[in-house]
Design an enzyme around this catalytic site. Structure first.
Site, PDB file in Angstrom:
ATOM      1  N   TYR A   1       1.423  -1.015   0.015  1.00 36.26           N
ATOM      2  CA  TYR A   1      -0.121  -0.384   0.327  1.00 36.26           C
ATOM      3  C   TYR A   1       0.580   1.223  -0.488  1.00 36.26           C
ATOM      4  O   TYR A   1       0.776   2.066  -0.296  1.00 36.26           O
ATOM      5  CB  TYR A   1      -0.708  -0.258   1.320  1.00 36.26           C
ATOM      6  CG  TYR A   1      -2.202  -0.517   1.951  1.00 36.26           C
ATOM      7  CD1 TYR A   1      -2.601  -2.135   0.741  1.00 36.26           C
ATOM      8  CD2 TYR A   1      -3.670  -0.014   1.508  1.00 36.26           C
ATOM      9  CE1 TYR A   1      -3.927  -2.333  -0.002  1.00 36.26           C
ATOM     10  CE2 TYR A   1      -4.741   0.062   1.245  1.00 36.26           C
ATOM     11  CZ  TYR A   1      -4.697  -2.013   1.035  1.00 36.26           C
ATOM     12  OH  TYR A   1      -5.907  -2.173   0.730  1.00 36.26           O
TER      13      TYR A   1
ATOM     14  N   LYS B   1       2.755 -15.339   2.675  1.00 36.79           N
ATOM     15  CA  LYS B   1       3.539 -16.709   1.471  1.00 36.79           C
ATOM     16  C   LYS B   1       4.707 -16.611   1.664  1.00 36.79           C
ATOM     17  O   LYS B   1       5.243 -15.669   0.829  1.00 36.79           O
ATOM     18  CB  LYS B   1       2.563 -15.385   0.615  1.00 36.79           C
ATOM     19  CG  LYS B   1       2.275 -16.290  -1.220  1.00 36.79           C
ATOM     20  CD  LYS B   1       1.110 -16.979  -1.101  1.00 36.79           C
ATOM     21  CE  LYS B   1       1.520 -17.585  -2.678  1.00 36.79           C
ATOM     22  NZ  LYS B   1       0.852 -18.692  -2.998  1.00 36.79           N
TER      23      LYS B   1
ATOM     24  N   ASP C   1      -3.066 -17.826   1.109  1.00 35.96           N
ATOM     25  CA  ASP C   1      -4.288 -18.692  -0.302  1.00 35.96           C
ATOM     26  C   ASP C   1      -5.100 -19.897   0.156  1.00 35.96           C
ATOM     27  O   ASP C   1      -6.069 -19.795   0.393  1.00 35.96           O
ATOM     28  CB  ASP C   1      -3.738 -18.919  -1.417  1.00 35.96           C
ATOM     29  CG  ASP C   1      -2.787 -20.050  -1.138  1.00 35.96           C
ATOM     30  OD1 ASP C   1      -1.728 -20.503  -0.168  1.00 35.96           O
ATOM     31  OD2 ASP C   1      -1.692 -20.642  -2.049  1.00 35.96           O
TER      32      ASP C   1
ATOM     33  N   ASP D   1     -12.586  -8.338   4.382  1.00 41.30           N
ATOM     34  CA  ASP D   1     -13.747  -8.652   3.509  1.00 41.30           C
ATOM     35  C   ASP D   1     -14.368  -9.713   3.717  1.00 41.30           C
ATOM     36  O   ASP D   1     -15.751 -10.236   3.542  1.00 41.30           O
ATOM     37  CB  ASP D   1     -13.674  -8.068   2.283  1.00 41.30           C
ATOM     38  CG  ASP D   1     -13.824  -6.695   2.204  1.00 41.30           C
ATOM     39  OD1 ASP D   1     -13.847  -5.520   3.151  1.00 41.30           O
ATOM     40  OD2 ASP D   1     -14.348  -6.442   1.196  1.00 41.30           O
TER      41      ASP D   1
HETATM   42  C1  IPM Z   1     -10.774  -1.131   3.667  1.00 42.70           C
HETATM   43  C2  IPM Z   1     -10.611  -0.089   2.067  1.00 42.70           C
HETATM   44  C3  IPM Z   1      -9.868   0.806   2.098  1.00 42.70           C
HETATM   45  C4  IPM Z   1      -8.601  -0.205   2.062  1.00 42.70           C
HETATM   46  C5  IPM Z   1      -9.799   1.191   0.835  1.00 42.70           C
HETATM   47  C6  IPM Z   1     -11.248   2.256   0.946  1.00 42.70           C
HETATM   48  C7  IPM Z   1      -8.945   2.352   0.108  1.00 42.70           C
HETATM   49  O1  IPM Z   1     -10.875  -1.181   1.487  1.00 42.70           O
HETATM   50  O2  IPM Z   1     -10.680   0.163   4.487  1.00 42.70           O
HETATM   51  O3  IPM Z   1     -10.854  -1.968   3.653  1.00 42.70           O
HETATM   52  O4  IPM Z   1      -7.989  -0.222   0.566  1.00 42.70           O
HETATM   53  O5  IPM Z   1      -7.647  -0.355   3.149  1.00 42.70           O
HETATM   54 MG    MG Z   2     -10.719  -3.090   2.121  1.00 47.94          MG
END
Ligand code: IPM
Ligand code: MG
Length: 352
Positions: A136, A187, A219, A247
């Site tokens: 990131y 990984k 994975d 997520d």
């Molecule tokens: C999260 C979101 C953010 C991330 C985005 C909106 C930049 O997906 O907080 O998980 O990738 O961290």
């Molecule tokens: Mg996210």
């Protein structure tokens, strides 16, 4: 006095944050809330997804309550002006390296998950995601044109030892208060960055002999999360793997609309936000689920203000609201009473 910067952001951000503020105001707390724009709202107000005034307010507050950022209408802006950049910058500026994303299944929602109830019932998992490093933020990055005229995109996955060590300590300390199991996700079979990650986790584990450390390739972890998620207690991982796995974990709980998060610095100053996005498609329609944001406010009381009592009060009120049968559209199942965002907030306040 608790000084809280309130940053509603974009999309459903303002409506969900309003519900969390309503809940906080219903408790007997000495609050000072101050609102400021971030994301697309920051760009509209000050030409910057993280306006200087917003950053200054966040820095001078004890905690930040954030809604969500992003809207497709900003997709064509230069990268630095996009809403997501405001979020990444505030995380970095405030040094919020430890992102806690609990995935907890409320029994009432077992049937709202897309997984079988027996797979998810009793689920109580904490994902500890490193938030200020990895691909990131790693340099070099960018899109450039090669000599042959072809374009190339570059991002760099990198972690130094101290960054890994400090998130490791956070994970182990949380595990000490839970079931004393840490699964470190990497990984290491392919990526050197995460080979180092694994080595450092093993070193950190030596300081926590009561905690059992295991390792899993990302994975496999993605697969295990849907196969048998209850095997996990605390999962610790880097920024991008944590983004993806959290997520995935959210769907175990019925809806991503249920998942709160805390992002902490070394002194437990924190930013609290739902794990989900700004959902511009349903913004302003009063259908969003405010519970992740309300539960984020509970995490704020727990982690920044050390107020376990009021944190539990909010969490119990959410449980009661669900037990009473109130559901927003994302967690609605046959027989429950469907309510909007605002009514859900009211129901939680009434249940306090
Ligand atoms: C999260 C979101 C953010 C991330 C985005 C909106 C930049 O997906 O907080 O998980 O990738 O961290
Ligand atoms: Mg996210």
């Amino acid at each position: 006095m608790m000084k809280i910067a309130v940053l509603p952001g974009d999309g459903i951000g303002p409506e969900i944050v309003a519900q969390a503020v309503k809940v906080l105001n219903a408790l007997d707390l000495d609050l000072q809330l101050q609102e400021a724009p971030i994301g697309g709202a920051g760009y509209e107000a000050a030409g910057d997804p993280l306006p200087a005034d917003t950053l200054a307010l966040a820095k001078s507050s004890d905690a930040v309550l954030l809604g969500a950022v992003g809207d497709w209408k900003y997709d064509s802006l230069p990268r630095d002006m996009r809403p997501e950049r405001g979020l990444l910058r505030i995380r970095k500026e405030l040094n919020l390296f430890a992102n806690l994303r609990p995935a907890l299944l409320y029994p009432e929602l077992a049937s709202a998950s897309t997984l079988k109830p027996e797979v998810v019932s009793g689920l109580d998992l904490m994902i500890v995601r490193e938030l200020t490093g990895d691909i990131y933020f790693g340099q070099p990055r960018g899109i450039s044109t090669l000599e042959n005229g072809e374009r190339e995109g570059i991002n760099t996955m990198r972690y130094n030892e101290s960054e890994i060590r400090r998130i490791g300590h956070v994970a182990f300390q949380i595990a000490m208060k839970r079931n004393k199991k840490v699964c470190s996700v990497d990984k290491a079979n392919v990526l050197e960055t995460t080979e180092l990650w694994r080595q450092v986790m093993i070193e950190v584990a030596k300081e926590y002999p009561q905690v059992e450390l295991s390792h899993m390739y990302v994975d496999n972890a993605a697969m295990q999360l849907v196969r048998a998620p209850k095997q996990f207690d605390v999962m610790v991982t880097g920024n991008i793997f944590g983004d993806i796995l959290s997520d995935e974990a959210s769907m175990l709980t019925g809806s991503i609309g249920m998942l709160p998060s805390a992002s902490l610095d070394a002194n437990n100053k924190g930013m609290y936000e739902p794990s989900h996005g700004s959902a511009p498609d349903i913004a302003g329609k009063d259908v969003a689920n405010p519970l992740a944001t309300i539960l984020s406010a509970a995490m704020m009381l727990r982690y920044t203000f050390n107020d376990e009592n009021n944190a539990l009060r909010i969490e119990n009120a959410v449980k009661k609201t669900l037990a009473q049968g109130f559901r927003t559209a994302d967690i609605w199942t046959e027989g429950a009473s469907k309510v909007g965002c605002n009514a859900m907030g009211d129901a939680v306040v009434a249940a306090l």
